[in-house]
Design an enzyme around this catalytic site. Structure first.
Site, PDB file in Angstrom:
ATOM      1  N   GLU A 189      -6.728   4.857   7.813  1.00 55.68           N
ATOM      2  CA  GLU A 189      -6.455   6.281   7.560  1.00 55.68           C
ATOM      3  C   GLU A 189      -7.661   6.949   6.898  1.00 55.68           C
ATOM      4  O   GLU A 189      -7.933   8.122   7.132  1.00 55.68           O
ATOM      5  CB  GLU A 189      -5.187   6.420   6.690  1.00 55.68           C
ATOM      6  CG  GLU A 189      -3.941   6.097   7.514  1.00 55.68           C
ATOM      7  CD  GLU A 189      -2.791   5.514   6.722  1.00 55.68           C
ATOM      8  OE1 GLU A 189      -2.797   5.586   5.485  1.00 55.68           O
ATOM      9  OE2 GLU A 189      -1.878   4.951   7.363  1.00 55.68           O
ATOM     10  N   SER A 198       3.624  -2.306  10.135  1.00 51.06           N
ATOM     11  CA  SER A 198       5.073  -2.398  10.347  1.00 51.06           C
ATOM     12  C   SER A 198       5.674  -3.746   9.935  1.00 51.06           C
ATOM     13  O   SER A 198       6.599  -4.239  10.569  1.00 51.06           O
ATOM     14  CB  SER A 198       5.429  -2.054  11.797  1.00 51.06           C
ATOM     15  OG  SER A 198       5.006  -0.733  12.097  1.00 51.06           O
ATOM     16  N   GLU A 233      -5.449  -4.781  10.359  1.00 44.77           N
ATOM     17  CA  GLU A 233      -4.396  -3.795  10.598  1.00 44.77           C
ATOM     18  C   GLU A 233      -4.673  -3.055  11.906  1.00 44.77           C
ATOM     19  O   GLU A 233      -5.467  -2.098  11.923  1.00 44.77           O
ATOM     20  CB  GLU A 233      -4.358  -2.775   9.452  1.00 44.77           C
ATOM     21  CG  GLU A 233      -4.077  -3.385   8.105  1.00 44.77           C
ATOM     22  CD  GLU A 233      -3.464  -2.361   7.154  1.00 44.77           C
ATOM     23  OE1 GLU A 233      -2.418  -2.677   6.586  1.00 44.77           O
ATOM     24  OE2 GLU A 233      -4.005  -1.250   7.002  1.00 44.77           O
ATOM     25  N   ASN A 279       0.874  -1.171   0.000  1.00 41.60           N
ATOM     26  CA  ASN A 279       0.000   0.000   0.000  1.00 41.60           C
ATOM     27  C   ASN A 279       0.913   1.223   0.000  1.00 41.60           C
ATOM     28  O   ASN A 279       1.529   1.526   1.014  1.00 41.60           O
ATOM     29  CB  ASN A 279      -0.905  -0.020   1.241  1.00 41.60           C
ATOM     30  CG  ASN A 279      -1.713   1.257   1.375  1.00 41.60           C
ATOM     31  OD1 ASN A 279      -1.770   2.072   0.447  1.00 41.60           O
ATOM     32  ND2 ASN A 279      -2.333   1.440   2.531  1.00 41.60           N
ATOM     33  N   TRP A 280       0.986   1.868  -1.146  1.00 39.36           N
ATOM     34  CA  TRP A 280       1.901   3.014  -1.261  1.00 39.36           C
ATOM     35  C   TRP A 280       1.341   4.284  -0.635  1.00 39.36           C
ATOM     36  O   TRP A 280       2.027   5.308  -0.606  1.00 39.36           O
ATOM     37  CB  TRP A 280       2.239   3.256  -2.743  1.00 39.36           C
ATOM     38  CG  TRP A 280       3.265   2.315  -3.284  1.00 39.36           C
ATOM     39  CD1 TRP A 280       3.940   1.339  -2.584  1.00 39.36           C
ATOM     40  CD2 TRP A 280       3.774   2.263  -4.625  1.00 39.36           C
ATOM     41  NE1 TRP A 280       4.832   0.694  -3.408  1.00 39.36           N
ATOM     42  CE2 TRP A 280       4.745   1.230  -4.668  1.00 39.36           C
ATOM     43  CE3 TRP A 280       3.498   2.968  -5.797  1.00 39.36           C
ATOM     44  CZ2 TRP A 280       5.440   0.912  -5.840  1.00 39.36           C
ATOM     45  CZ3 TRP A 280       4.183   2.645  -6.956  1.00 39.36           C
ATOM     46  CH2 TRP A 280       5.152   1.631  -6.973  1.00 39.36           C
ATOM     47  N   LYS A 281       0.084   4.250  -0.191  1.00 38.13           N
ATOM     48  CA  LYS A 281      -0.517   5.439   0.427  1.00 38.13           C
ATOM     49  C   LYS A 281      -0.300   6.657  -0.487  1.00 38.13           C
ATOM     50  O   LYS A 281      -0.389   6.517  -1.699  1.00 38.13           O
ATOM     51  CB  LYS A 281       0.054   5.638   1.841  1.00 38.13           C
ATOM     52  CG  LYS A 281      -0.091   4.350   2.666  1.00 38.13           C
ATOM     53  CD  LYS A 281       0.178   4.506   4.127  1.00 38.13           C
ATOM     54  CE  LYS A 281      -0.045   3.168   4.821  1.00 38.13           C
ATOM     55  NZ  LYS A 281       0.055   3.242   6.254  1.00 38.13           N
ATOM     56  N   HIS A 339      -9.499   1.567   4.696  1.00 41.93           N
ATOM     57  CA  HIS A 339      -8.231   1.658   5.434  1.00 41.93           C
ATOM     58  C   HIS A 339      -8.432   2.562   6.649  1.00 41.93           C
ATOM     59  O   HIS A 339      -9.196   3.536   6.589  1.00 41.93           O
ATOM     60  CB  HIS A 339      -7.137   2.217   4.509  1.00 41.93           C
ATOM     61  CG  HIS A 339      -5.771   2.081   5.112  1.00 41.93           C
ATOM     62  ND1 HIS A 339      -5.288   2.969   6.050  1.00 41.93           N
ATOM     63  CD2 HIS A 339      -4.812   1.141   4.952  1.00 41.93           C
ATOM     64  CE1 HIS A 339      -4.076   2.576   6.427  1.00 41.93           C
ATOM     65  NE2 HIS A 339      -3.758   1.471   5.774  1.00 41.93           N
ATOM     66  N   GLY A 387       2.715   2.221  10.748  1.00 43.03           N
ATOM     67  CA  GLY A 387       3.687   3.308  10.604  1.00 43.03           C
ATOM     68  C   GLY A 387       4.382   3.681  11.903  1.00 43.03           C
ATOM     69  O   GLY A 387       5.043   4.706  11.993  1.00 43.03           O
ATOM     70  N   GLY A 433       2.879  -1.223   4.168  1.00 41.75           N
ATOM     71  CA  GLY A 433       2.971   0.193   3.853  1.00 41.75           C
ATOM     72  C   GLY A 433       4.400   0.583   3.514  1.00 41.75           C
ATOM     73  O   GLY A 433       4.907   0.305   2.426  1.00 41.75           O
ATOM     74  N   GLY A 434       5.091   1.206   4.469  1.00 38.86           N
ATOM     75  CA  GLY A 434       6.420   1.780   4.250  1.00 38.86           C
ATOM     76  C   GLY A 434       7.403   0.861   3.544  1.00 38.86           C
ATOM     77  O   GLY A 434       8.120   1.292   2.632  1.00 38.86           O
TER      78      GLY A 434
HETATM   79  P1  13P Z   1       3.143   0.270   7.577  1.00 38.51           P
HETATM   80  O1  13P Z   1       3.601  -1.041   6.972  1.00 38.51           O
HETATM   81  O2  13P Z   1       3.911   1.444   7.072  1.00 38.51           O
HETATM   82  O3  13P Z   1       3.070   0.184   9.070  1.00 38.51           O
HETATM   83  O4  13P Z   1       1.631   0.507   7.054  1.00 38.51           O
HETATM   84  C1  13P Z   1       0.710  -0.516   7.167  1.00 38.51           C
HETATM   85  C2  13P Z   1      -0.496  -0.137   6.388  1.00 38.51           C
HETATM   86  O5  13P Z   1      -1.239   0.753   6.765  1.00 38.51           O
HETATM   87  C3  13P Z   1      -0.767  -0.857   5.136  1.00 38.51           C
HETATM   88  O6  13P Z   1      -2.037  -0.577   4.664  1.00 38.51           O
END
Ligand code: 13P
Length: 249
Positions: free
Chosen positions: A96, A213, A167, A9-11, A94, A173, A234-235
């Site tokens: 967020e 994470s 999640e 997920n590149w956000k 998600h 994050g 994510g990251g």
């Molecule tokens: P991180 O892997 O950066 O913690 O993010 C997880 C996430 O929200 C994937 O959708």
């Protein structure tokens, strides 16, 4: 047998140019096992990624979609628009989006239903509790309620086509990963809830990812747990080497 599924997920990261650089480095991916892989990118990068991955098994996903097919909804993107690009997946609900864009379970449910009825794009439905809820010891009932609301009105023959991503908000994050036991235990709770809502054939076939994470150093211990079928990353999905490392756990 559930085939593991790892999605990035590149956000709100990268541009078309940097997405193309990633795709060049990533498209030669040689997975060391049977596995499904996808990148969920910002809308503007989707067409370039579909083109870059067209001769590969790597899927492409969006991160949100509106629940109406068209209309006066400034700034929104519809399912026909995503189908035209040829994306395979769409992240729905998600944390967020729930937190910063007031996305409710009712809206999430409409979006999942719409994708399932159409059938060409697989929803990756995100659920998970906040730190406050976990500290109150209410994480299982909280996530069960999300599942119940997000699957409302969805029939057994369609429910198994949803990918669920657990999640925990406190692990996103933050560098704080849920322990493999915490993550597996909640994925098991979700699977049992799906069994209660539907039946064992749905609960045993549905894919449940863990997200929060995940990185090359911890992917093996998480992804070898019995009820965890993959990851939403994510990251660590932003760098091709890190993402390959997670996939080849
Ligand atoms: P991180 O892997 O950066 O913690 O993010 C997880 C996430 O929200 C994937 O959708």
């Amino acid at each position: 047998m559930r085939v593991p599924f790892i999605a990035g997920n590149w956000k709100m990261f990268k541009t078309i140019a940097s997405a193309k650089v990633f795709a060049d480095e990533f498209k030669d991916l040689k997975a060391n096992k049977e596995i499904k892989v996808a990148i969920c990118a910002p809308y503007t990068q989707l067409a370039a990624l579909v083109e870059a991955f067209k001769d590969t098994e790597i899927g492409v996903g969006a991160q949100n979609v509106h629940y109406e097919a068209e209309g006066a909804f400034t700034g929104e993107i519809s399912l026909p628009m995503l189908k035209e690009i040829g994306v395979d997946y769409c992240i729905i609900g998600h944390s967020e989006r729930r937190e910063y864009f007031n996305e409710t379970d009712e809206a999430v449910n409409k979006k999942v239903k719409m994708l399932l009825e159409d059938g060409s794009i697989t929803p990756i439905l995100c659920v998970g509790e906040s730190l406050e809820v976990r500290e109150a010891g209410e994480e299982a009932s909280f996530v069960e309620e999300q599942i119940e609301k997000d699957f409302a009105g969805i029939s057994a023959d369609k429910a198994g086509n949803v990918v669920i991503a657990y999640e925990p908000v406190w692990a996103i994050g933050t560098g704080k990963t849920a322990t493999p036991d915490q993550a597996d235990s909640m994925c098991k709770t979700i699977r049992e809830k799906i069994k209660a809502l539907y039946d064992e054939s749905v609960s045993e076939s549905i894919i449940i990812q863990y997200g929060g994470s995940v990185k090359p150093a911890n992917s093996k211990e998480i992804l070898t747990m019995g009820d965890i079928d993959g990851a939403l990353v994510g990251g660590a999905s932003l760098k091709s080497e890190d993402f390959k490392g997670i996939i080849n756990f």
